[in-house]
Write an enzyme that holds these catalytic residues in place. Structure first.
Site, PDB file in Angstrom:
ATOM      1  N   ASP A  53     -19.682  -3.887  -2.073  1.00 47.28           N
ATOM      2  CA  ASP A  53     -18.219  -4.014  -2.065  1.00 47.28           C
ATOM      3  C   ASP A  53     -17.609  -3.280  -3.251  1.00 47.28           C
ATOM      4  O   ASP A  53     -16.567  -2.629  -3.127  1.00 47.28           O
ATOM      5  CB  ASP A  53     -17.820  -5.492  -2.113  1.00 47.28           C
ATOM      6  N   CYS A  76       5.880 -35.640  -7.510  1.00 49.56           N
ATOM      7  CA  CYS A  76       5.699 -36.471  -6.316  1.00 49.56           C
ATOM      8  C   CYS A  76       4.230 -36.866  -6.193  1.00 49.56           C
ATOM      9  O   CYS A  76       3.342 -35.997  -6.240  1.00 49.56           O
ATOM     10  CB  CYS A  76       6.141 -35.698  -5.074  1.00 49.56           C
ATOM     11  N   CYS A 136       7.979 -40.177  -2.539  1.00 51.06           N
ATOM     12  CA  CYS A 136       8.629 -40.505  -3.808  1.00 51.06           C
ATOM     13  C   CYS A 136      10.111 -40.848  -3.662  1.00 51.06           C
ATOM     14  O   CYS A 136      10.745 -41.257  -4.632  1.00 51.06           O
ATOM     15  CB  CYS A 136       8.466 -39.351  -4.797  1.00 51.06           C
ATOM     16  N   SER A 193      -4.935  -5.678  35.584  1.00 49.49           N
ATOM     17  CA  SER A 193      -5.131  -7.094  35.299  1.00 49.49           C
ATOM     18  C   SER A 193      -6.290  -7.576  36.154  1.00 49.49           C
ATOM     19  O   SER A 193      -6.776  -6.856  37.031  1.00 49.49           O
ATOM     20  CB  SER A 193      -3.859  -7.885  35.629  1.00 49.49           C
ATOM     21  N   LEU A 194      -6.757  -8.784  35.910  1.00 52.82           N
ATOM     22  CA  LEU A 194      -7.899  -9.314  36.641  1.00 52.82           C
ATOM     23  C   LEU A 194      -7.500 -10.515  37.476  1.00 52.82           C
ATOM     24  O   LEU A 194      -6.692 -11.351  37.044  1.00 52.82           O
ATOM     25  CB  LEU A 194      -9.019  -9.730  35.681  1.00 52.82           C
ATOM     26  N   LYS A 212     -14.514 -13.455  27.868  1.00 54.69           N
ATOM     27  CA  LYS A 212     -13.086 -13.155  28.032  1.00 54.69           C
ATOM     28  C   LYS A 212     -12.365 -13.583  26.750  1.00 54.69           C
ATOM     29  O   LYS A 212     -12.034 -14.754  26.568  1.00 54.69           O
ATOM     30  CB  LYS A 212     -12.492 -13.867  29.243  1.00 54.69           C
TER      31      LYS A 212
END
Length: 675
Positions: free
Chosen positions: A35, A438, A418, A84-85, A118
């Site tokens: 990194d 608080c 409070c 689309s399915l 999916k």
């Protein structure tokens, strides 16, 4: 060679090194560049491009951080329709689908299927010319989508240049942009701390992230990507050496695109259903949302023969949807707790009900506007969902079942902890208790400070935190490190042994790296990921607190909102005093990045599966602290599978691939070098 030619050559070399490192990290799951080295190369390249913008190329990794905001999204046409399915909801639906296909192509019954997960995200198409990403678009209506190129470039998993030789001149990669559950939790934590509306689920957060006018806001959501389809330009005669959908996925990986490893080749529907059942049971182990599987006819030559229904649904593929974890129960009450930032957080008290094998008594309501928007009344019958999200949520009331006994929730005007009058900033949806003293704010801040992902002081749970505050032993976090055995023996439940054990763990917390301390402080917008980025960049607390908001904003991965919040925190005198007291108490203020080279699990990838004696979060933290990396699925790059009881499909996958399977005892032997 002139100076500018030398810079151009160096920039090209850096781009190559960084893109190779990205491929090794995201695709091969075997990073070979540290990194720290990646960051050095990245900042050197960014400096060259800042001084000489003409040297920036379309495949520069610096584009992953986003550019200036766009004023609008242009409409663009896909190379070919994004279909689309059709959906199947049970085995009978799948059989009917196969029977319809067999009437067109009888081979379907014996040709086999490729089954993929999916992913519940947002579909996109990526246009590459000569291997370089030139455009990205949403699915839109399937023919026309919106140009989101600048936003897609912020996804580090999306290659700006494809690898390999002989690439077609022009092609589209179709895939799904999604948000991991861990990223989703961190995003909602940051938004809640900032008084912003939280998201209901990862899918909404991912889809909304793609349509941000400012790409830097997209980058802040840490979206992910899986590729699943190749679309060549119909206007050309380009061909690829592929025969099946599995070939498609293999070539996508060879081009440096991430492909979901959770898939299978199935000889028949019985095998498809067996895989679906295994995945449905293992959903809780995934770090990303799915709502089913996608079944595709294996041989690509059959796709054209089967065709498309009504220009919309391809016959060669169908989505097999899992049953949602959705139940009906009664909303008994709406209560409010006060978070460590002062936010008032409503939650639902439910009539206990089992969802997905777990007994649920409470559910999130996000904020008060969410209650009003859904029209919830106390005593309503409600729909509750737990479809992958960590915390169940109330979806909606069942208004047709109301009896007249239901009544509206009253938004509090005073803090329930409070009694202070609450405040609602004009530009935020959250309501706040403004009192820094608080009791609930102090309590939850302490609980967060000692939590496992922060300072990890085991044995100091919520009950002990409450006792310490009630007995006046703590005023701020630094007081923890001055507790004595005598202090603890005054508290119920503590004997000499338990007191000494807790003091030992408090002492151990002093050695945590700077990134853990930054996260533990509970600074708005500074989640665990941002804390790691900041700690690695600055190296020490002293260096970090001397920087300005402008300095923070230049750090790769840190947005302007986080930068401003961090600067505001360090400028408060009380916070400066707290940091001074923590350092005086002996807490580590350094991020030991280079020490990772000596860590025993450095470069090793682990998958955890099954039930273990130690909590999974504890095992994850243990592995990561010693240089290891946790992934959610077993691949050829996995080094070890940490096996518990009832391990499920991951053990089977490990056996298939010959991956070493170990238990907790063996893991600890790896840590002490005895194995």
């Amino acid at each position: 060679m002139t100076d500018i030619q030398q810079l151009a050559a160096r920039a090209a070399q850096l781009r190559h090194e960084l893109n190779e490192a990205r491929h090794q990290y995201f695709i091969e799951d075997a990073p070979r560049l540290s990194d720290a080295q990646y960051d050095r190369f990245y900042h050197e390249l960014r400096a060259i491009e800042a001084a000489h913008p003409e040297l920036q190329s379309p495949d520069s990794p610096t584009l992953h951080v986003g550019i200036e905001p766009s004023s609008q999204f242009q409409k663009v046409a896909h190379l070919a329709p994004m279909y689309s399915l059709d959906n199947a909801f049970d085995a009978d639906d799948l059989r009917k689908w196969e029977e319809r296909n067999a009437r067109i192509a009888s081979e379907v019954r014996t040709s086999g299927y490729v089954v993929e997960l999916k992913i519940d995200g947002a579909a996109v198409s990526l246009l590459y010319r000569d291997g370089v990403l030139v455009r990205a678009a949403t699915r839109g209506n399937g023919v026309i989508g919106e140009d989101i190129t600048a936003n897609i470039r912020t996804l580090r998993e999306v290659p700006l240049r494809l690898r390999g030789e002989g690439l077609p001149h022009q092609l589209e990669i179709r895939g799904e942009v999604y948000m991991s559950f861990s990223g989703f939790r961190e995003l909602n934590e940051r938004r809640a701390a900032a008084g912003e509306a939280t998201f209901a689920n990862p899918r909404n957060a991912a889809a909304g992230g793609l349509r941000q006018l400012d790409p830097r806001a997209t980058a802040d959501r840490q979206l992910r990507f899986f590729a699943y389809q190749i679309q060549l330009d119909p206007a050309t005669h380009d061909r690829l050496p592929v025969q099946t959908q599995e070939d498609n996925l293999t070539i996508l990986q060879s081009w440096s695109l991430p492909v979901n490893p959770q898939r299978t080749s199935a000889a028949d529907l019985a095998s498809v259903l067996e895989f679906a059942d295994r995945i449905d049971r293992a959903r809780a182990d995934l770090d990303y949302p799915i709502d089913g599987i996608v079944v595709k006819v294996g041989p690509l030559r059959l796709w054209e023969e089967l065709g498309v229904v009504g220009g919309r649904d391809p016959r060669w593929s169908i989505a097999y949807k899992f049953a949602p974890d959705l139940v009906t129960t009664r909303l008994l009450d709406i209560r409010v707790n006060v978070g460590r930032t002062g936010s008032l957080n409503p939650y639902a008290v439910l009539e206990p009900i089992e969802i997905g094998g777990a007994m649920v008594k409470q559910a999130t309501l996000h904020n008060f506007e969410d209650i009003e928007r859904k029209g919830l009344l106390i005593k309503d019958m409600v729909l509750v969902k737990r479809a992958g999200e960590v915390i169940p949520q109330v979806v909606s009331p069942l208004t047709d079942q109301r009896t007249g006994r239901e009544y509206a929730f009253q938004i509090p005007e005073h803090c329930p902890s409070c009694g202070s009058p609450v405040e609602k900033p004009a530009d935020e949806v959250m309501i706040y208790c403004p009192n820094p003293s608080c009791p609930d704010r102090i309590y939850w801040g302490l609980v967060h400070f000692v939590s496992q992902d922060a300072m990890d002081i085991r044995g100091l749970g919520e009950r002990t935190a409450r006792q310490l505050l009630d007995q006046g032993l703590l005023e701020d976090y630094a007081d923890l490190f001055h507790l004595t055995q005598a202090d603890l023996l005054r508290m119920e439940g503590f004997g000499e042994l338990s007191a000494n054990n807790l003091l030992t763990r408090i002492g151990e917390a002093k050695t945590r790296p700077l990134s853990r301390l930054l996260y533990a402080l509970g600074i708005r917008h500074v989640g665990s990921h941002a804390a790691q980025i900041l700690a690695r960049h600055y190296g020490s607390l002293e260096t970090l607190v001397q920087a300005s908001a402008d300095d923070y904003a230049t750090v790769h991965g840190i947005g302007s909102t986080t930068a401003a919040a961090l600067a505001a925190f360090v400028q408060v005198p009380g916070n400066q005093q707290l940091l001074d007291r923590l350092r005086a108490a002996g807490l580590n203020s350094i991020e030991p990045v280079e020490q990772a080279e000596q860590q025993p699990l450095k470069g090793k990838t682990f998958v955890i599966t099954g039930t273990h004696a130690s909590p999974r979060k504890e095992l994850t933290s243990l592995i990561e602290r010693h240089g290891g990396r946790i992934t959610g699925s077993v691949t050829r790059s996995t080094d070890y599978v940490l096996l518990g009881e009832d391990p499920g499909s991951k053990a089977e996958k490990a056996r298939e691939l010959g991956i070493a399977m170990i238990d907790e005892q063996h893991l600890r032997q790896l840590l002490d070098g005895s194995s």
